[in-house]
Design a protein around this motif. Structure first.
Motif, PDB file in Angstrom:
ATOM      1  N   VAL A 110     148.705  23.633  87.387  1.00 57.89           N
ATOM      2  CA  VAL A 110     148.093  22.624  87.884  1.00 57.89           C
ATOM      3  C   VAL A 110     146.533  22.706  88.438  1.00 57.89           C
ATOM      4  CG1 VAL A 110     148.192  21.156  90.325  1.00 57.89           C
ATOM      5  CG2 VAL A 110     150.379  21.785  89.119  1.00 57.89           C
ATOM      6  N   GLN A 111     146.253  24.118  88.758  1.00 51.89           N
ATOM      7  CA  GLN A 111     144.895  24.283  88.985  1.00 51.89           C
ATOM      8  C   GLN A 111     144.177  24.365  88.011  1.00 51.89           C
ATOM      9  OE1 GLN A 111     145.630  28.284  90.529  1.00 51.89           O
ATOM     10  NE2 GLN A 111     145.399  27.849  92.773  1.00 51.89           N
ATOM     11  N   SER A 112     144.605  24.695  86.685  1.00 51.11           N
ATOM     12  CA  SER A 112     143.837  24.583  85.427  1.00 51.11           C
ATOM     13  C   SER A 112     143.537  23.223  84.892  1.00 51.11           C
ATOM     14  CB  SER A 112     144.515  25.485  84.276  1.00 51.11           C
ATOM     15  OG  SER A 112     145.848  24.924  83.882  1.00 51.11           O
ATOM     16  N   VAL A 113     144.631  22.222  85.326  1.00 45.98           N
ATOM     17  CA  VAL A 113     144.346  20.959  84.964  1.00 45.98           C
ATOM     18  C   VAL A 113     143.433  20.344  85.903  1.00 45.98           C
ATOM     19  CG1 VAL A 113     145.460  18.637  85.116  1.00 45.98           C
ATOM     20  CG2 VAL A 113     146.478  20.498  83.860  1.00 45.98           C
ATOM     21  N   GLU A 114     143.168  20.649  87.200  1.00 42.50           N
ATOM     22  CA  GLU A 114     142.401  20.319  87.890  1.00 42.50           C
ATOM     23  C   GLU A 114     140.894  20.537  87.969  1.00 42.50           C
ATOM     24  OE1 GLU A 114     144.073  21.277  91.778  1.00 42.50           O
ATOM     25  OE2 GLU A 114     145.495  19.797  91.942  1.00 42.50           O
ATOM     26  N   GLU A 115     141.038  22.021  87.473  1.00 44.40           N
ATOM     27  CA  GLU A 115     139.750  22.496  87.210  1.00 44.40           C
ATOM     28  C   GLU A 115     138.952  22.073  85.741  1.00 44.40           C
ATOM     29  OE1 GLU A 115     136.183  24.863  88.177  1.00 44.40           O
ATOM     30  OE2 GLU A 115     137.695  24.175  89.581  1.00 44.40           O
ATOM     31  N   SER A 116     139.980  21.973  84.994  1.00 40.47           N
ATOM     32  CA  SER A 116     139.301  21.537  83.716  1.00 40.47           C
ATOM     33  C   SER A 116     138.746  19.807  84.114  1.00 40.47           C
ATOM     34  CB  SER A 116     140.393  21.329  82.669  1.00 40.47           C
ATOM     35  OG  SER A 116     140.075  20.861  81.405  1.00 40.47           O
ATOM     36  N   TRP A 117     139.355  19.208  84.835  1.00 43.62           N
ATOM     37  CA  TRP A 117     138.791  17.850  85.013  1.00 43.62           C
ATOM     38  C   TRP A 117     137.640  18.061  85.594  1.00 43.62           C
ATOM     39  CZ3 TRP A 117     141.544  13.831  83.008  1.00 43.62           C
ATOM     40  CH2 TRP A 117     141.172  12.582  83.688  1.00 43.62           C
ATOM     41  N   ARG A 118     137.677  18.926  86.698  1.00 48.43           N
ATOM     42  CA  ARG A 118     136.300  18.989  87.317  1.00 48.43           C
ATOM     43  C   ARG A 118     135.022  19.509  86.455  1.00 48.43           C
ATOM     44  NH1 ARG A 118     139.322  20.206  92.005  1.00 48.43           N
ATOM     45  NH2 ARG A 118     139.761  22.571  91.436  1.00 48.43           N
ATOM     46  N   LEU A 119     135.377  20.399  85.716  1.00 50.14           N
ATOM     47  CA  LEU A 119     134.384  21.051  84.796  1.00 50.14           C
ATOM     48  C   LEU A 119     133.813  20.207  83.736  1.00 50.14           C
ATOM     49  CD1 LEU A 119     135.589  24.814  83.963  1.00 50.14           C
ATOM     50  CD2 LEU A 119     133.514  23.972  85.196  1.00 50.14           C
ATOM     51  N   THR A 120     134.812  19.104  83.163  1.00 52.81           N
ATOM     52  CA  THR A 120     134.204  18.339  82.178  1.00 52.81           C
ATOM     53  C   THR A 120     133.600  16.997  82.667  1.00 52.81           C
ATOM     54  OG1 THR A 120     136.280  17.420  82.127  1.00 52.81           O
ATOM     55  CG2 THR A 120     135.889  19.203  80.501  1.00 52.81           C
ATOM     56  N   ARG A 121     133.680  16.803  84.136  1.00 52.40           N
ATOM     57  CA  ARG A 121     132.999  15.821  84.541  1.00 52.40           C
ATOM     58  C   ARG A 121     131.432  15.668  84.098  1.00 52.40           C
ATOM     59  NH1 ARG A 121     134.287  15.798  89.742  1.00 52.40           N
ATOM     60  NH2 ARG A 121     136.152  14.423  89.491  1.00 52.40           N
ATOM     61  N   GLY A 122     131.207  14.470  83.618  1.00 54.71           N
ATOM     62  CA  GLY A 122     129.882  14.298  82.792  1.00 54.71           C
ATOM     63  C   GLY A 122     129.647  14.618  81.515  1.00 54.71           C
ATOM     64  N   TYR A 123     130.858  15.255  80.870  1.00 53.23           N
ATOM     65  CA  TYR A 123     130.659  15.847  79.481  1.00 53.23           C
ATOM     66  C   TYR A 123     131.925  15.120  78.883  1.00 53.23           C
ATOM     67  CZ  TYR A 123     128.035  19.667  81.499  1.00 53.23           C
ATOM     68  OH  TYR A 123     127.031  20.270  82.083  1.00 53.23           O
ATOM     69  N   GLY A 124     132.279  14.163  79.081  1.00 52.56           N
ATOM     70  CA  GLY A 124     133.325  13.519  78.229  1.00 52.56           C
ATOM     71  C   GLY A 124     132.855  12.995  77.108  1.00 52.56           C
ATOM     72  N   TRP A 125     131.792  12.485  76.729  1.00 53.54           N
ATOM     73  CA  TRP A 125     131.206  11.972  75.555  1.00 53.54           C
ATOM     74  C   TRP A 125     130.969  13.113  74.373  1.00 53.54           C
ATOM     75  CZ3 TRP A 125     132.445   7.585  73.871  1.00 53.54           C
ATOM     76  CH2 TRP A 125     132.321   6.477  74.538  1.00 53.54           C
ATOM     77  N   THR A 126     130.374  14.120  75.296  1.00 52.82           N
ATOM     78  CA  THR A 126     130.063  15.429  74.443  1.00 52.82           C
ATOM     79  C   THR A 126     131.181  16.169  73.953  1.00 52.82           C
ATOM     80  OG1 THR A 126     128.244  15.783  75.918  1.00 52.82           O
ATOM     81  CG2 THR A 126     128.801  17.551  74.607  1.00 52.82           C
ATOM     82  N   LEU A 127     132.318  16.269  74.713  1.00 51.17           N
ATOM     83  CA  LEU A 127     133.615  16.675  74.219  1.00 51.17           C
ATOM     84  C   LEU A 127     134.086  15.799  73.171  1.00 51.17           C
ATOM     85  CD1 LEU A 127     134.896  18.095  77.421  1.00 51.17           C
ATOM     86  CD2 LEU A 127     134.543  19.507  75.245  1.00 51.17           C
ATOM     87  N   PHE A 128     134.237  14.325  73.387  1.00 51.17           N
ATOM     88  CA  PHE A 128     134.507  13.340  72.607  1.00 51.17           C
ATOM     89  C   PHE A 128     133.928  13.671  70.916  1.00 51.17           C
ATOM     90  CE2 PHE A 128     134.597   9.199  70.265  1.00 51.17           C
ATOM     91  CZ  PHE A 128     135.961   9.009  69.976  1.00 51.17           C
ATOM     92  N   GLY A 129     132.685  13.819  71.189  1.00 51.02           N
ATOM     93  CA  GLY A 129     131.869  14.027  70.003  1.00 51.02           C
ATOM     94  C   GLY A 129     132.173  15.319  69.309  1.00 51.02           C
ATOM     95  N   LEU A 130     132.430  16.438  70.033  1.00 52.68           N
ATOM     96  CA  LEU A 130     132.768  17.654  69.568  1.00 52.68           C
ATOM     97  C   LEU A 130     134.224  17.589  68.675  1.00 52.68           C
ATOM     98  CD1 LEU A 130     132.240  20.672  68.764  1.00 52.68           C
ATOM     99  CD2 LEU A 130     133.086  21.000  71.203  1.00 52.68           C
ATOM    100  N   GLY A 131     134.969  16.813  69.605  1.00 51.39           N
ATOM    101  CA  GLY A 131     136.490  16.694  68.854  1.00 51.39           C
ATOM    102  C   GLY A 131     136.460  15.756  67.638  1.00 51.39           C
ATOM    103  N   LEU A 132     135.487  14.530  67.597  1.00 53.49           N
ATOM    104  CA  LEU A 132     135.402  13.971  66.507  1.00 53.49           C
ATOM    105  C   LEU A 132     134.809  14.719  65.190  1.00 53.49           C
ATOM    106  CD1 LEU A 132     135.937  11.160  65.611  1.00 53.49           C
ATOM    107  CD2 LEU A 132     133.707  10.522  66.371  1.00 53.49           C
ATOM    108  N   ALA A 133     133.943  15.627  65.574  1.00 50.06           N
ATOM    109  CA  ALA A 133     133.217  16.368  64.465  1.00 50.06           C
ATOM    110  C   ALA A 133     134.377  17.606  63.967  1.00 50.06           C
ATOM    111  CB  ALA A 133     132.112  17.181  64.912  1.00 50.06           C
TER     112      ALA A 133
END
Length: 175
Positions: A110-133
């Motif tokens: 649960v902590q890892s899910v919450e922390e991942s959610w916090r860390l990736t705030r503001g980076y959603g499009w960047t991670l989406f682009g990386l996933g698409l690439a």
């Protein structure tokens, strides 16, 4: 030519057994190796010598957290994909760092899910682009007579580990 023999029911039973074995491996064995590999890539990004022991250390240490974090992430992304495809993609992007946080920071599921959610705030499009690439890199590896999949997977995993480390550094959460 089916003449009342047992071949069809036996074949069906074997298919069910193989499916159950596949599900069991996906849920209980694969996460240990993939989370361990994620930690090895993080070590590489940090200019540390990657320790091969991480590939199997999850069976002795932290096994329950690894499996439960994997199940939680698969459930959240799966529900998002079933509800509508877009939320599933968003959840997958926001939960991309769960394996790194379980292995690197020792967080529970649960902590890892919450922390991942916090860390990736503001980076959603960047991670989406990386996933698409990553999809196109993987397809490029397949086109290279399947052998190219191995370097493609190395590049993809190193890219995500590098993104994880860059976000940790930027947010001041370096180990």
């Amino acid at each position: 030519n089916y003449e009342g023999g047992q071949s069809f029911p036996v074949l069906g039973l074997w298919i069910i057994v193989l499916i159950l074995i596949g599900i069991t491996v996906f849920l209980l064995v694969k996460p240990v190796f993939s989370f361990g590999a994620a930690m090895m890539f993080v070590q590489g990004v940090r200019d540390q010598k990657p320790e091969l022991r991480y590939l199997v250390s999850g069976f002795k240490e932290n096994y329950l957290n690894i499996v439960l974090a994997h199940l939680l992430r698969v459930a959240i992304v799966g529900i998002g994909l079933v509800a509508l495809v877009i939320p599933g993609i968003i959840f997958a992007c926001r939960l991309a760092f769960v394996p790194y946080l379980v292995m690197d920071k020792g967080l529970d599921p649960v902590q890892s899910v919450e922390e991942s959610w916090r860390l990736t705030r503001g980076y959603g499009w960047t991670l989406f682009g990386l996933g698409l690439a990553s999809i196109f890199i993987f397809i490029g590896g397949l086109i290279c007579l399947v052998v190219g999949v191995f370097p493609a997977m190395i590049l993809i995993n190193a890219s995500f580990a590098s993104m994880y480390q860059a976000i940790l550094t930027e947010k001041g959460k370096m180990p």
